[in-house]
Design a protein around this motif. Structure first.
Motif, PDB file in Angstrom:
ATOM      1  N   ASN A  88       0.788  -1.131  -0.038  1.00  0.00           N
ATOM      2  CA  ASN A  88      -0.060  -0.031   0.068  1.00  0.00           C
ATOM      3  C   ASN A  88       0.735   1.314   0.045  1.00  0.00           C
ATOM      4  O   ASN A  88       1.110   1.660   0.872  1.00  0.00           O
ATOM      5  N   GLY A  89       0.841   1.900  -1.160  1.00  0.00           N
ATOM      6  CA  GLY A  89       1.664   3.343  -1.025  1.00  0.00           C
ATOM      7  C   GLY A  89       2.817   3.208  -2.384  1.00  0.00           C
ATOM      8  O   GLY A  89       2.849   4.205  -2.795  1.00  0.00           O
ATOM      9  N   THR A  90       3.379   2.031  -2.526  1.00  0.00           N
ATOM     10  CA  THR A  90       3.921   1.869  -3.679  1.00  0.00           C
ATOM     11  C   THR A  90       3.572   2.115  -4.970  1.00  0.00           C
ATOM     12  O   THR A  90       3.903   2.685  -6.046  1.00  0.00           O
ATOM     13  N   GLU A  91       2.350   1.664  -5.117  1.00  0.00           N
ATOM     14  CA  GLU A  91       1.550   1.914  -6.405  1.00  0.00           C
ATOM     15  C   GLU A  91       0.002   2.398  -5.996  1.00  0.00           C
ATOM     16  O   GLU A  91      -0.333   2.547  -5.016  1.00  0.00           O
ATOM     17  N   ARG A  92      -0.204   3.178  -6.960  1.00  0.00           N
ATOM     18  CA  ARG A  92      -1.608   3.988  -6.765  1.00  0.00           C
ATOM     19  C   ARG A  92      -2.584   2.955  -6.839  1.00  0.00           C
ATOM     20  O   ARG A  92      -3.632   3.075  -6.337  1.00  0.00           O
ATOM     21  N   GLY A  93      -2.692   1.794  -7.548  1.00  0.00           N
ATOM     22  CA  GLY A  93      -3.754   0.745  -7.693  1.00  0.00           C
ATOM     23  C   GLY A  93      -4.850   1.038  -8.364  1.00  0.00           C
ATOM     24  O   GLY A  93      -5.947   0.196  -7.937  1.00  0.00           O
ATOM     25  N   ASN A  94      -5.020   2.046  -9.256  1.00  0.00           N
ATOM     26  CA  ASN A  94      -6.155   2.438  -9.866  1.00  0.00           C
ATOM     27  C   ASN A  94      -6.534   1.789 -10.952  1.00  0.00           C
ATOM     28  O   ASN A  94      -7.408   1.968 -11.587  1.00  0.00           O
ATOM     29  N   GLY A  95      -5.698   0.586 -11.268  1.00  0.00           N
ATOM     30  CA  GLY A  95      -5.896  -0.152 -12.557  1.00  0.00           C
ATOM     31  C   GLY A  95      -5.383   0.557 -13.791  1.00  0.00           C
ATOM     32  O   GLY A  95      -4.800  -0.122 -14.579  1.00  0.00           O
ATOM     33  N   SER A  96      -5.592   1.607 -13.802  1.00  0.00           N
ATOM     34  CA  SER A  96      -4.803   2.512 -15.135  1.00  0.00           C
ATOM     35  C   SER A  96      -3.285   2.318 -15.159  1.00  0.00           C
ATOM     36  O   SER A  96      -2.755   2.475 -16.231  1.00  0.00           O
ATOM     37  N   ASP A  97      -2.823   2.521 -14.026  1.00  0.00           N
ATOM     38  CA  ASP A  97      -1.226   2.461 -13.931  1.00  0.00           C
ATOM     39  C   ASP A  97      -0.674   1.118 -13.597  1.00  0.00           C
ATOM     40  O   ASP A  97       0.677   1.061 -13.516  1.00  0.00           O
ATOM     41  N   GLN A  98      -1.418   0.219 -13.612  1.00  0.00           N
ATOM     42  CA  GLN A  98      -1.193  -1.280 -13.449  1.00  0.00           C
ATOM     43  C   GLN A  98      -0.096  -1.661 -14.545  1.00  0.00           C
ATOM     44  O   GLN A  98       0.720  -2.372 -14.112  1.00  0.00           O
ATOM     45  N   GLU A  99      -0.218  -1.150 -15.740  1.00  0.00           N
ATOM     46  CA  GLU A  99       0.442  -1.364 -16.756  1.00  0.00           C
ATOM     47  C   GLU A  99       2.179  -1.311 -16.475  1.00  0.00           C
ATOM     48  O   GLU A  99       3.051  -1.952 -16.928  1.00  0.00           O
ATOM     49  N   SER A 100       2.266  -0.194 -15.647  1.00  0.00           N
ATOM     50  CA  SER A 100       3.659   0.335 -15.401  1.00  0.00           C
ATOM     51  C   SER A 100       4.362  -0.501 -14.503  1.00  0.00           C
ATOM     52  O   SER A 100       5.628  -0.208 -14.253  1.00  0.00           O
ATOM     53  N   ILE A 101       3.720  -1.467 -13.985  1.00  0.00           N
ATOM     54  CA  ILE A 101       4.665  -2.259 -12.839  1.00  0.00           C
ATOM     55  C   ILE A 101       5.457  -3.282 -13.569  1.00  0.00           C
ATOM     56  O   ILE A 101       6.819  -3.164 -13.057  1.00  0.00           O
ATOM     57  N   SER A 102       5.217  -3.855 -14.394  1.00  0.00           N
ATOM     58  CA  SER A 102       6.265  -4.707 -15.319  1.00  0.00           C
ATOM     59  C   SER A 102       5.749  -4.649 -16.797  1.00  0.00           C
ATOM     60  O   SER A 102       4.724  -5.078 -17.143  1.00  0.00           O
ATOM     61  N   THR A 103       6.714  -4.695 -17.633  1.00  0.00           N
ATOM     62  CA  THR A 103       6.256  -4.813 -19.271  1.00  0.00           C
ATOM     63  C   THR A 103       5.878  -6.024 -19.525  1.00  0.00           C
ATOM     64  O   THR A 103       5.442  -6.267 -20.573  1.00  0.00           O
ATOM     65  N   ALA A 104       6.504  -7.087 -18.489  1.00  0.00           N
ATOM     66  CA  ALA A 104       6.281  -8.570 -18.896  1.00  0.00           C
ATOM     67  C   ALA A 104       4.764  -8.842 -18.538  1.00  0.00           C
ATOM     68  O   ALA A 104       4.152  -9.893 -19.077  1.00  0.00           O
ATOM     69  N   CYS A 105       4.290  -8.079 -17.544  1.00  0.00           N
ATOM     70  CA  CYS A 105       2.904  -8.670 -17.031  1.00  0.00           C
ATOM     71  C   CYS A 105       1.646  -8.072 -17.637  1.00  0.00           C
ATOM     72  O   CYS A 105       1.784  -6.665 -17.825  1.00  0.00           O
ATOM     73  N   PRO A 106       0.779  -8.606 -17.853  1.00  0.00           N
ATOM     74  CA  PRO A 106      -0.580  -7.805 -18.489  1.00  0.00           C
ATOM     75  C   PRO A 106      -1.038  -7.294 -17.197  1.00  0.00           C
ATOM     76  O   PRO A 106      -0.845  -7.660 -16.219  1.00  0.00           O
ATOM     77  N   MET A 107      -2.201  -6.813 -17.587  1.00  0.00           N
ATOM     78  CA  MET A 107      -3.068  -6.026 -16.607  1.00  0.00           C
ATOM     79  C   MET A 107      -3.529  -7.162 -15.458  1.00  0.00           C
ATOM     80  O   MET A 107      -3.710  -8.316 -16.086  1.00  0.00           O
ATOM     81  N   GLN A 108      -3.702  -6.744 -14.304  1.00  0.00           N
ATOM     82  CA  GLN A 108      -3.845  -7.610 -13.081  1.00  0.00           C
ATOM     83  C   GLN A 108      -5.266  -8.296 -13.371  1.00  0.00           C
ATOM     84  O   GLN A 108      -5.360  -9.631 -13.083  1.00  0.00           O
ATOM     85  N   LYS A 109      -6.250  -7.751 -13.828  1.00  0.00           N
ATOM     86  CA  LYS A 109      -7.387  -8.477 -14.268  1.00  0.00           C
ATOM     87  C   LYS A 109      -7.365  -9.597 -15.221  1.00  0.00           C
ATOM     88  O   LYS A 109      -7.887 -10.567 -15.102  1.00  0.00           O
ATOM     89  N   VAL A 110      -6.546  -9.413 -16.148  1.00  0.00           N
ATOM     90  CA  VAL A 110      -6.234 -10.278 -17.357  1.00  0.00           C
ATOM     91  C   VAL A 110      -5.624 -11.599 -16.813  1.00  0.00           C
ATOM     92  O   VAL A 110      -5.875 -12.724 -16.819  1.00  0.00           O
ATOM     93  N   VAL A 111      -4.378 -11.312 -15.794  1.00  0.00           N
ATOM     94  CA  VAL A 111      -3.884 -12.293 -15.097  1.00  0.00           C
ATOM     95  C   VAL A 111      -4.543 -13.109 -14.271  1.00  0.00           C
ATOM     96  O   VAL A 111      -4.798 -14.289 -14.357  1.00  0.00           O
ATOM     97  N   GLU A 112      -5.566 -12.281 -13.309  1.00  0.00           N
ATOM     98  CA  GLU A 112      -6.420 -12.921 -12.697  1.00  0.00           C
ATOM     99  C   GLU A 112      -7.474 -14.025 -13.300  1.00  0.00           C
ATOM    100  O   GLU A 112      -7.792 -15.115 -12.816  1.00  0.00           O
ATOM    101  N   ARG A 113      -7.802 -13.524 -14.266  1.00  0.00           N
ATOM    102  CA  ARG A 113      -9.054 -14.019 -15.188  1.00  0.00           C
ATOM    103  C   ARG A 113      -8.402 -15.423 -15.911  1.00  0.00           C
ATOM    104  O   ARG A 113      -8.881 -16.609 -15.952  1.00  0.00           O
ATOM    105  N   TRP A 114      -7.001 -15.282 -16.528  1.00  0.00           N
ATOM    106  CA  TRP A 114      -6.532 -16.513 -17.049  1.00  0.00           C
ATOM    107  C   TRP A 114      -6.141 -17.479 -16.238  1.00  0.00           C
ATOM    108  O   TRP A 114      -6.429 -18.746 -16.316  1.00  0.00           O
ATOM    109  N   LEU A 115      -5.533 -17.072 -14.742  1.00  0.00           N
ATOM    110  CA  LEU A 115      -5.234 -18.075 -14.010  1.00  0.00           C
ATOM    111  C   LEU A 115      -6.719 -18.947 -13.137  1.00  0.00           C
ATOM    112  O   LEU A 115      -6.425 -19.981 -13.023  1.00  0.00           O
TER     113      LEU A 115
END
Length: 71
Positions: free
Chosen positions: A40-67
């Motif tokens: 909490n605090g390292t990322e804003r966590g609004n979803g729109s900036d999730q792409e900036s966490i890693s260039t290898a990772c899809p958006m969090q919702k895509v990861v959760e759905r695939w898993l």
């Protein structure tokens, strides 16, 4: 991510052969997202900036759905 890319390049017409690599990548991304949420605090966590966490990772919702679809 590199192993996945190599596998996909080698199996262009059979990408399902790379599912194990894809699953490992998505599990890693899922852990990254969980760790970020816990800190909490390292990322804003609004979803729109999730792409900036890693260039290898899809958006969090895509990861959760695939898993969920690939237990």
């Amino acid at each position: 991510a590199c192993a996945l890319q190599t596998c996909i390049s080698a199996n262009t017409y059979s990408p399902e052969k790379c599912d194990a690599h894809l699953k490992r990548l998505y599990q890693c991304c899922s852990k990254l997202y969980q760790d970020r949420a816990e800190s909490n605090g390292t990322e804003r966590g609004n979803g729109s900036d999730q792409e900036s966490i890693s260039t290898a990772c899809p958006m969090q919702k895509v990861v959760e759905r695939w898993l969920k679809r690939h237990p």
